[in-house]
Design a protein around this motif. Structure first.
Motif, PDB file in Angstrom:
ATOM      1  N   GLU A 112       0.828  -1.207   0.000  1.00 60.01           N
ATOM      2  CA  GLU A 112       0.000   0.000   0.000  1.00 60.01           C
ATOM      3  C   GLU A 112       0.862   1.257   0.000  1.00 60.01           C
ATOM      4  N   LEU A 113       1.932   1.249   0.761  1.00 57.04           N
ATOM      5  CA  LEU A 113       2.825   2.406   0.775  1.00 57.04           C
ATOM      6  C   LEU A 113       3.525   2.579  -0.568  1.00 57.04           C
ATOM      7  N   LEU A 114       3.909   1.462  -1.192  1.00 50.16           N
ATOM      8  CA  LEU A 114       4.524   1.547  -2.513  1.00 50.16           C
ATOM      9  C   LEU A 114       3.542   2.152  -3.509  1.00 50.16           C
ATOM     10  N   PHE A 115       2.304   1.683  -3.490  1.00 49.75           N
ATOM     11  CA  PHE A 115       1.284   2.225  -4.396  1.00 49.75           C
ATOM     12  C   PHE A 115       1.072   3.716  -4.149  1.00 49.75           C
ATOM     13  N   VAL A 164       1.731   6.875  -6.958  1.00 49.73           N
ATOM     14  CA  VAL A 164       0.691   7.776  -7.472  1.00 49.73           C
ATOM     15  C   VAL A 164       0.748   9.145  -6.800  1.00 49.73           C
ATOM     16  N   GLY A 165       1.756   9.381  -5.982  1.00 48.86           N
ATOM     17  CA  GLY A 165       1.882  10.640  -5.246  1.00 48.86           C
ATOM     18  C   GLY A 165       2.340  11.790  -6.127  1.00 48.86           C
ATOM     19  N   ASP A 166       2.540  12.928  -5.518  1.00 49.19           N
ATOM     20  CA  ASP A 166       2.934  14.153  -6.209  1.00 49.19           C
ATOM     21  C   ASP A 166       4.460  14.233  -6.262  1.00 49.19           C
ATOM     22  N   PHE A 167       5.042  13.797  -7.388  1.00 43.87           N
ATOM     23  CA  PHE A 167       6.497  13.766  -7.509  1.00 43.87           C
ATOM     24  C   PHE A 167       7.113  15.144  -7.722  1.00 43.87           C
TER      25      PHE A 167
END
Length: 91
Positions: A10-13, A17-20
């Motif tokens: 879940e943390l990898l996902f 999809v986070g704000d890079f």
């Protein structure tokens, strides 16, 4: 998060999809994550499993009390972190 494997996924996902645009890679940050992976996961978990096989469980369970004290000591010794009353009470 259900367990370590599911939580890690879940943390990898979430990281993918986070704000890079807000991510800043520094040598210190990468070194910190690498240290946590190597010492916190590989060495720590291997030592824990070894101890479970060779030492009574009642003694192995003391890791939860010993690890924070060792972490505070190493932070003070290596990184010269300040140890105040609050840290002593929490650790």
């Amino acid at each position: 998060m259900a367990d370590n494997g599911c939580g890690g996924g879940e943390l990898l996902f979430a990281s993918l999809v986070g704000d890079f645009s807000r991510v800043t890679w520094t040598a210190r940050g990468v070194a910190a994550v690498t240290y946590l992976v190597v010492c916190g996961s590989w060495i720590g978990y291997t030592a824990y499993i070894y101890l479970l096989e060779h030492v009574p469980t009642s003694k192995v369970s003391t890791y939860a009390y010993v690890n924070p004290v060792i972490a505070v000591f190493l932070g003070w010794l290596i990184l010269h972190e300040r140890v105040d009353r609050f840290i002593v009470m929490v650790a």
